[in-house]
Design a protein around this motif. Structure first.
Motif, PDB file in Angstrom:
ATOM      1  N   VAL A   6      -4.954  22.439  -3.220  1.00  0.00           N
ATOM      2  CA  VAL A   6      -4.547  21.300  -3.684  1.00  0.00           C
ATOM      3  C   VAL A   6      -5.261  20.194  -2.518  1.00  0.00           C
ATOM      4  O   VAL A   6      -5.032  20.444  -1.082  1.00  0.00           O
ATOM      5  N   GLN A   7      -6.380  19.494  -3.013  1.00  0.00           N
ATOM      6  CA  GLN A   7      -6.803  18.502  -2.009  1.00  0.00           C
ATOM      7  C   GLN A   7      -6.171  17.386  -1.628  1.00  0.00           C
ATOM      8  O   GLN A   7      -5.545  16.536  -3.055  1.00  0.00           O
ATOM      9  N   VAL A   8      -5.863  16.606  -0.517  1.00  0.00           N
ATOM     10  CA  VAL A   8      -5.242  15.362  -0.599  1.00  0.00           C
ATOM     11  C   VAL A   8      -6.165  14.353   0.007  1.00  0.00           C
ATOM     12  O   VAL A   8      -7.061  14.552   1.154  1.00  0.00           O
ATOM     13  N   HIS A   9      -6.502  13.350  -0.739  1.00  0.00           N
ATOM     14  CA  HIS A   9      -7.281  12.302  -0.370  1.00  0.00           C
ATOM     15  C   HIS A   9      -6.536  10.996   0.006  1.00  0.00           C
ATOM     16  O   HIS A   9      -5.681  10.398  -1.074  1.00  0.00           O
ATOM     17  N   GLU A  10      -6.743  10.221   0.863  1.00  0.00           N
ATOM     18  CA  GLU A  10      -5.985   9.021   1.324  1.00  0.00           C
ATOM     19  C   GLU A  10      -7.020   7.719   1.444  1.00  0.00           C
ATOM     20  O   GLU A  10      -8.018   8.012   2.197  1.00  0.00           O
ATOM     21  N   THR A  11      -6.870   7.038   0.560  1.00  0.00           N
ATOM     22  CA  THR A  11      -7.927   5.694   0.525  1.00  0.00           C
ATOM     23  C   THR A  11      -7.378   4.608   1.669  1.00  0.00           C
ATOM     24  O   THR A  11      -5.969   4.352   1.706  1.00  0.00           O
ATOM     25  N   THR A  12      -8.095   3.994   1.872  1.00  0.00           N
ATOM     26  CA  THR A  12      -7.862   2.860   3.108  1.00  0.00           C
ATOM     27  C   THR A  12      -7.533   1.404   2.408  1.00  0.00           C
ATOM     28  O   THR A  12      -8.275   1.356   1.436  1.00  0.00           O
ATOM     29  N   ALA A  13      -6.527   0.671   2.690  1.00  0.00           N
ATOM     30  CA  ALA A  13      -6.232  -0.717   2.211  1.00  0.00           C
ATOM     31  C   ALA A  13      -7.041  -1.749   2.847  1.00  0.00           C
ATOM     32  O   ALA A  13      -7.233  -1.663   4.152  1.00  0.00           O
ATOM     33  N   GLY A  14      -7.506  -2.896   2.087  1.00  0.00           N
ATOM     34  CA  GLY A  14      -8.177  -3.623   3.142  1.00  0.00           C
ATOM     35  C   GLY A  14      -8.388  -4.992   2.236  1.00  0.00           C
ATOM     36  O   GLY A  14      -8.433  -4.931   1.130  1.00  0.00           O
ATOM     37  N   ARG A  15      -8.465  -5.949   2.868  1.00  0.00           N
ATOM     38  CA  ARG A  15      -8.650  -7.423   2.363  1.00  0.00           C
ATOM     39  C   ARG A  15     -10.025  -7.860   2.408  1.00  0.00           C
ATOM     40  O   ARG A  15     -10.444  -7.944   3.631  1.00  0.00           O
ATOM     41  N   VAL A  16     -10.774  -8.123   1.212  1.00  0.00           N
ATOM     42  CA  VAL A  16     -12.293  -8.486   1.364  1.00  0.00           C
ATOM     43  C   VAL A  16     -12.475  -9.796   0.911  1.00  0.00           C
ATOM     44  O   VAL A  16     -12.046  -9.926  -0.409  1.00  0.00           O
ATOM     45  N   LEU A  17     -13.218 -10.637   1.363  1.00  0.00           N
ATOM     46  CA  LEU A  17     -13.736 -11.795   0.894  1.00  0.00           C
ATOM     47  C   LEU A  17     -15.034 -11.842   0.890  1.00  0.00           C
ATOM     48  O   LEU A  17     -15.829 -11.525   1.939  1.00  0.00           O
ATOM     49  N   LEU A  18     -15.953 -12.160  -0.326  1.00  0.00           N
ATOM     50  CA  LEU A  18     -17.196 -12.000  -0.486  1.00  0.00           C
ATOM     51  C   LEU A  18     -17.837 -13.241  -1.200  1.00  0.00           C
ATOM     52  O   LEU A  18     -17.395 -13.402  -2.453  1.00  0.00           O
ATOM     53  N   GLY A  19     -18.848 -13.853  -0.734  1.00  0.00           N
ATOM     54  CA  GLY A  19     -19.245 -14.927  -1.504  1.00  0.00           C
ATOM     55  C   GLY A  19     -19.948 -16.122  -0.307  1.00  0.00           C
ATOM     56  O   GLY A  19     -19.398 -16.169   0.760  1.00  0.00           O
ATOM     57  N   PRO A  20     -20.888 -16.754  -0.907  1.00  0.00           N
ATOM     58  CA  PRO A  20     -21.493 -17.977   0.204  1.00  0.00           C
ATOM     59  C   PRO A  20     -20.365 -18.963   0.286  1.00  0.00           C
ATOM     60  O   PRO A  20     -19.557 -19.390  -0.309  1.00  0.00           O
ATOM     61  N   GLY A  21     -20.331 -19.223   1.623  1.00  0.00           N
ATOM     62  CA  GLY A  21     -19.295 -20.010   1.931  1.00  0.00           C
ATOM     63  C   GLY A  21     -17.703 -19.685   2.446  1.00  0.00           C
ATOM     64  O   GLY A  21     -17.119 -20.257   2.909  1.00  0.00           O
ATOM     65  N   ALA A  22     -17.656 -18.247   2.316  1.00  0.00           N
ATOM     66  CA  ALA A  22     -16.689 -17.337   2.631  1.00  0.00           C
ATOM     67  C   ALA A  22     -16.205 -17.533   4.081  1.00  0.00           C
ATOM     68  O   ALA A  22     -14.941 -17.512   4.277  1.00  0.00           O
TER      69      ALA A  22
END
Length: 348
Positions: A6-22
């Protein structure tokens, strides 16, 4: 404890803002973190963006440090840290490329302060829990979920002033994160999908940006690709490509993005015969000859294209190979002194 196989994979959480003027959202992101005293760190090239940010922050801005430099030397971190502590800051805001992000992480590692990172290049390190620091010419890397910035703000308008050469090498630096993830020892369906999309996005958008530097849509796609490539780096173990970049960069104080850009085709050519699944994914993303695609992109650089262009002495290559082979990162092709020396000779 998990069952065998059994493989265990943990993904990272994060907040991302993307776009002109961000970038103008930085004050609201500081508020969201319930912070009141923001200290801004940056590279000198991003100083004019910092001026705008400080004006937006108003009284919440309590200090700035414009001296972030490549490879995050500990003595620079200590200089900035003294100012941060004196300011009684409760959040770090970083403007710039990987150097600014590295300094922000290094300060956070020592203080526990949250981070809002605003990249002005395509470094990708802003979405990773990885920090590389240099002391006395030796670069060490650590990985800790606590290093991951709380918010990343991608504003393609901030990349408009990037010189053509830096645009190219920075994007290839991001591309290296995704390419190396395709053969990582701990790759997964998740990282395979991220890497394939990142490689496709960067290799398609980069020529458009080089041909039309004001194309914000293409620059936005480059930022998206760098974001996904950084997520690959966050989820997989680094291999020979990054180990060579760290060994060479720390030993000879080399420009990080240029070094990644010139090494990438050589390491890819070295590894793909031993990594058929990676070859299949890269072929699906860029066409029949991934190594040639990478080499053609790297060849568009007007600056250093070979290690000798960066003043790396040829007689030092074997010593670098010996250091790498003594404690190799996981890699599909063998990591022995003679083979790695040969790779470096081809890159020289």
């Amino acid at each position: 404890m998990t069952a065998a196989g059994v493989q265990v994979h943990e993904t990272t959480a994060g907040r991302v803002l993307l776009g002109p003027g961000a970038r103008r959202c930085v004050p609201s992101e500081v508020d969201r973190l319930r912070a009141e005293r923001a200290f801004v760190v940056s590279t000198r090239s991003a100083a004019h963006h910092v001026d705008e940010c400080l004006a937006d922050l108003g009284s919440r801005a309590v200090g700035r440090f414009d001296g972030a430099v490549v490879h995050t030397p500990v003595h620079v971190t200590e200089e900035a840290l003294a100012l941060v502590l004196a300011s009684r800051a409760d959040v770090i805001v970083a403007f710039g490329g990987g150097s600014a992000t590295g300094l922000s992480k290094a300060i956070s590692a020592r203080t526990g302060l949250p981070q809002v990172v605003v990249p002005t290049t395509y470094a990708g390190s802003e979405v990773t829990p990885v920090l590389g620091e240099t002391r006395d010419g030796a670069k060490t890397t650590r990985r800790d979920p606590a290093l991951l910035p709380d918010t990343v703000v991608y504003d393609p308008e901030l990349t408009l002033s990037m010189p053509r050469g830096l645009t190219l090498t920075s994007a290839l630096n991001a591309l290296a994160h995704a390419v190396e993830a395709t053969w990582a020892v701990d790759s997964s369906a998740y990282t395979d999908a991220l890497a394939t999309e990142a490689v496709s996005s960067i290799t398609q958008a980069l020529p458009l940006v080089l041909d039309s530097p004001t194309d914000l849509a293409a620059r936005g796609r480059l930022h998206s690709g760098a974001w996904l490539a950084g997520c690959c780096l966050a989820q997989t173990r680094m291999g020979l490509h990054h180990q060579l970049a760290h060994a060479l960069g720390g030993s000879f104080d080399l420009p990080h993005a240029e070094l990644h850009a010139l090494l990438l085709p050589h390491v890819t050519a070295y590894n793909l015969p031993a990594a058929p699944a990676a070859r299949e994914r890269l072929t699906r993303a860029v066409g029949d000859d991934p190594v040639q695609v990478l080499a053609d992109l790297a060849a568009q650089h007007d600056g250093a294209r070979r290690l000798r262009d960066l003043d790396v002495p040829r007689d030092a290559l074997r010593a670098v190979a010996e250091r790498v082979a003594a404690a190799p990162y996981p890699n599909p092709a063998p990591v022995d002194v003679d083979s790695v020396t040969g790779l470096l000779e081809r890159a020289w």
